[in-house]
Design an enzyme around this catalytic site. Structure first.
Site, short mmCIF file in Angstrom:
data_model
loop_
_atom_site.label_atom_id
_atom_site.label_comp_id
_atom_site.label_asym_id
_atom_site.label_seq_id
_atom_site.Cartn_x
_atom_site.Cartn_y
_atom_site.Cartn_z
N GLY A 81 37.04 46.95 32.78
CA GLY A 81 37.69 45.90 32.12
C GLY A 81 37.59 45.93 30.52
NE ARG A 140 41.03 47.00 39.24
CZ ARG A 140 41.51 46.30 40.15
NH1 ARG A 140 42.10 46.67 41.35
NH2 ARG A 140 41.99 44.95 39.61
CG ASP A 151 27.05 47.82 35.94
OD1 ASP A 151 28.17 47.94 36.24
OD2 ASP A 151 26.19 47.04 36.16
CB THR A 182 31.16 44.66 30.23
OG1 THR A 182 31.39 43.25 30.73
CG2 THR A 182 29.56 44.89 30.06
CB ILE A 183 33.56 40.14 27.86
CG1 ILE A 183 34.02 39.59 29.39
CG2 ILE A 183 34.64 40.62 27.28
CD1 ILE A 183 35.24 38.55 29.36
CG ASP A 184 31.71 40.46 32.51
OD1 ASP A 184 32.15 39.28 32.18
OD2 ASP A 184 31.93 41.04 33.31
CG ASP A 216 27.60 42.30 33.83
OD1 ASP A 216 27.89 43.18 32.99
OD2 ASP A 216 28.20 42.32 35.05
NE ARG A 246 31.69 42.33 36.17
CZ ARG A 246 31.32 43.55 36.27
NH1 ARG A 246 31.83 44.37 36.97
NH2 ARG A 246 30.52 44.05 35.44
CB ALA A 299 28.24 21.89 28.84
CE LYS A 337 25.79 12.83 26.61
NZ LYS A 337 26.17 14.02 26.14
CG HIS A 374 32.68 14.41 26.47
ND1 HIS A 374 32.73 14.21 25.41
CD2 HIS A 374 31.67 15.03 26.79
CE1 HIS A 374 31.88 14.62 24.59
NE2 HIS A 374 31.09 15.30 25.30
#
Lengths: 324, 324, 324, 324
Positions: free
Chosen positions: C15, C76, C107, C129-131, C133, C175, C190, C218, C220
């Site tokens: 990705g 890919r 990886d 990778t943006i993850d 991980d 992921r 959050a 609250k 929201h």
């Protein structure tokens, strides 16, 4: 008699403005869609005189609509202000087969377009300037992006002004015109705006206003200063001395000219680019595209340059009423 | 005969839109500047019926012009659609001394304003909706911010679509109206736009277009899908099957409703808020504020609701020509 | 014995992630600064097998550091997972004189680099990778940009959730990893976060929490849902049914992969790119660059792939304590 | 012996920095979660001496994590530098029942915390400064936001510099430290950076470099100037005279201190706020929180103030190699 052009040249002139690339892309693709050749002239009239002219293809303007600046670049050109320079410009056009030119720039650039038109090259001008100081149109390419850039920066200055209970003078661009200053004045909820069109600058009044606001509990005092009204840094020093409140000046400068264009700048610049091509296809010359009374329209350049523009009085009053 | 109001109530109704706070702030401060009392009604017509009404001071709206959402909140209210609910609403106004109401919302909300006007409470409506789907005006509060938010998100999707040579369907908001989709179609240089107003959706044509573009070397294919035209995720699956190209759908959703308002939304919403107060001060009622042909104007609500709006045909053609 | 490489190939795989262009630019310019030739391999391992290889010059990567996506594109490639594919890859390298390869990706991409190393092509991997991980490093290219993009979008959703007193479920990428969700959980304040690593999802508890928060005033209730934990849209329907509160789901999707990289992503990706070149210049192979304990370091790819990563427990507890 | 505190005071001191509100919010909510009372001290040490102290509740810090500036404000205080001032500060703490104080600010502010600790008020400091110039920590609150703000502004200046083929000097903040300048140098791909830590400023060399780059076809020349290295505007004039190229200076100024904090600033500031509360709960005093070698840690303030910090040499070299 009106003659439809075959080869369209496009150039950007004067100060650059976000959205110019959207206009260039539109000229190229609308031109090709209407069966014309399109040529790009680099660095404004200076590049025209040097013959810096390239063929433009649809693919060559891919991935440019979102970019700041102008891919054709821009430059000043004193030579083109002379009759000899203008004659040379028309000559270069003929040599490259360019029988129609689209000029994207401010009113200084329009005068160049007038000259080329007089010398037999069909011309259409598109208003491109962040200053919004062109009388025939309510929209100029780049103003929307510039004013959002300035507003975002002033929002940030305001954060720190509130934290420190500071007075801040922020100088925005606009040459002789106060549009950026007025819009930011409203949008940033500024306590004071100094506009060239409303030149009643009275520093003692300003100082009194700052002191009165502080007494009423205001935690900051934001002054938007249009370019050209005095020297922001010296003003800050004098105000600090007179009020006893920490006062800082920020001159936003050239960042206001760059950045990815806003949606409005991309959409309107694209439409104006296409519209300019359509005018050339109809055999028109010496025209300037405008957005006025809710529609894209066009004017004779001579008439356009003779028009006068005024700051919207109602919004100026609103700005005053809302900044309590 | 026209009677100038003494106490102005303000409420936001329907979907929220960035810039509503700028309008509320303007109503409060212009109202105070003109010597009126101003009261805030929470949660739209629902809050009116519950008597959720608070006094508004100039300081209470400080530091709100740059905030998304609406500080008065908004809610749906089926009760206010009944004659009993409307009578109760007018009754609550009288109880709180409110003789003028400013309603910020979409055309559904305007109908509520009509009813209150008929029951003797002077009303002025301000168009607040990100969808731009109000016929009497070229500007509605929130559209400019929403369309920039959508455009920025689509610019990002485009980056990754190009990297992966992917087809991307991006669904934007707009209820039955294609303005956000059309503007993003132009501003993001989308390869295809699907609009409710131009409903000629032909999936086979779309598939052919994707395949033809890929053959010509286009590295991505961006389709902007206006809300309501089919189901983006299923469409993506069918297109992937038919073209053999990886195809992904993104539904931008509620993020389009939030965020700090753009400069235009702050400036125009502020001006409309002040203008609405001025109308009440002149004893007007059953009016809606608009921006039309380059000016802030007002219409009778009944007339405004009877008007028809059409997507700008020229810009739609431009969008087609430029996305080659 | 370690042999210094002469020609460096660079590819992006898996990705895409913002900052990959900064790393490519750094590989090219650091490579040239150290006297090497640099070649760009298009579309990851797929392009390698097809021989889509171009010469890279310093000027060719001008004006790319600020762009999202990857100028080399990515794809890919199932063929490269076979021994035949890998042998072909090494063969193509030799044919083009490439004796060192820098692979930017996750990886999965590192495993390809291992194979090429085993086949005699010196390889260095950079975590892209943006993850976030990847166990051997505290930094991966793109995470910082992605998490800011997600945070900005959630800030906007929050505006409208507050206006409507709505419950919002926002699904972020990651992921199998909850880093984006955890960071946004803290940064957006959050009310709930659902993480794969902390999988104790109990919908009844969530519903009770929402009802309790509403009673405490609250306005929201924001739930950040890491990709892969259930289906956000169905969850929204069930929660609306159980709580009686309007509940909407937003799936942020691919916009998280694009956009101009943040300063950290530009600076760290540039440093890693230069560092990877330096490793090849020292004759190293089968290495992966990491940022760990405050320094840029490198590991054997085999060891790196065997490491385990855990969400920071302290920050998870902080997130719980602060979202009252 | 270590005594757990019962009432925690929190103040922000020195220059404000984006993320300070996230830290304040975390102190308040982590404090309450651990059963403490929390009081906010307005306007730093100045407000402490004036007894400007308010109770803090969980709800009172709602909707602040995303805001720039500091809700507690900040101010300079020369009186607190005297022993009498410090004694009065400790006295005010006792009067308000404050037995633990968390000070968010730069190293000047840490010295105040030392004094209060010596006078029997348990203190923990949190590094809050956009300059990153605190030796014991790799992270200070606000740097990440400030450096992104500066980078975005410089990206915009670069657009217009390229269009006009101009040389641009951009002055960023940093007091005596070059971190913002170095990061922007890398992230904006600047042609030159002038850093206080690498003070070898040689204007003739700079001029030669500009001329050489122009000959090689570079369309702009961006110089990042750290605050304090000479006067940017005069430098611009001299460079224009020496090179014959249009040269403009922009001083980014106070906008670098404001704006909504980035994700990293929100997450790390929140974690540091919670961590500082935990230290007070363990009876610790005279500590400063840091982020070092990948972990949140704490140091004795005396030791922390004695540490030395150095610009990362490798990244400085990388910056040089990449800006060809």
């Amino acid at each position: 008699m009106a003659k439809e052009v075959q080869t369209i040249g496009v150039l950007t002139s004067g100060g650059d403005a976000p959205g110019m690339n959207a206009a260039i892309r539109a000229v190229v693709r609308q031109g090709l869609a209407r069966g014309k050749k399109v040529k790009g002239i680099k660095r404004g009239y200076a590049g025209l005189l040097q013959g810096e002219i390239i063929d433009m293809e649809a693919k060559g303007v891919s991935d440019t609509i979102q970019r700041g600046g102008t891919i054709l670049q821009t430059a000043r050109c004193s030579e083109f202000r002379t009759p000899e320079g203008q004659a040379l410009g028309a000559e270069v056009c003929r040599k490259h087969g360019i029988d129609g030119i689209i000029v994207i720039g401010g009113d200084g650039s329009f005068k160049g377009a007038q000259k080329l038109a007089a010398l037999g090259v069909n011309t259409v001008a598109i208003p491109g300037t962040i200053d919004l100081d062109i009388a025939c149109t309510e929209y100029t390419i780049g103003f929307d992006t510039a004013v959002n850039t300035a507003m975002d920066a002033i929002d940030k200055v305001r954060d720190t002004s509130t934290s420190h209970e500071r007075c801040s003078i922020i100088e925005v661009m606009g040459r002789g015109a106060g549009y950026i200053a007025l819009w930011c004045g409203i949008a940033n909820g500024a306590e004071d705006i100094l506009l060239p069109e409303k030149y009643d600058y009275d520093e003692q009044k300003l100082v009194n206003n700052i002191i009165a606001n502080r007494k009423r509990g205001k935690k900051h005092h934001i002054i938007i200063n249009a370019e050209g009204i005095g020297h922001s840094a010296s003003m800050a020093k004098r105000i600090e001395a007179a009020t006893g409140l920490e006062t800082r000046a920020t001159i936003l400068g050239h960042m206001q000219r760059g950045g990815s264009p806003t949606c409005k700048d991309r959409v309107y610049a694209s439409t104006m680019g296409a519209y300019a091509v359509d005018l050339l296809c109809e055999g028109k010359s010496n025209r300037v595209v405008g957005y006025r009374h809710g529609d894209f329209v066009d004017f004779d350049i001579d008439e356009a340059l003779a028009m006068q523009k005024q700051l919207p009085e109602y919004q100026f009053q609103v700005c005053r009423n809302l900044s309590v």
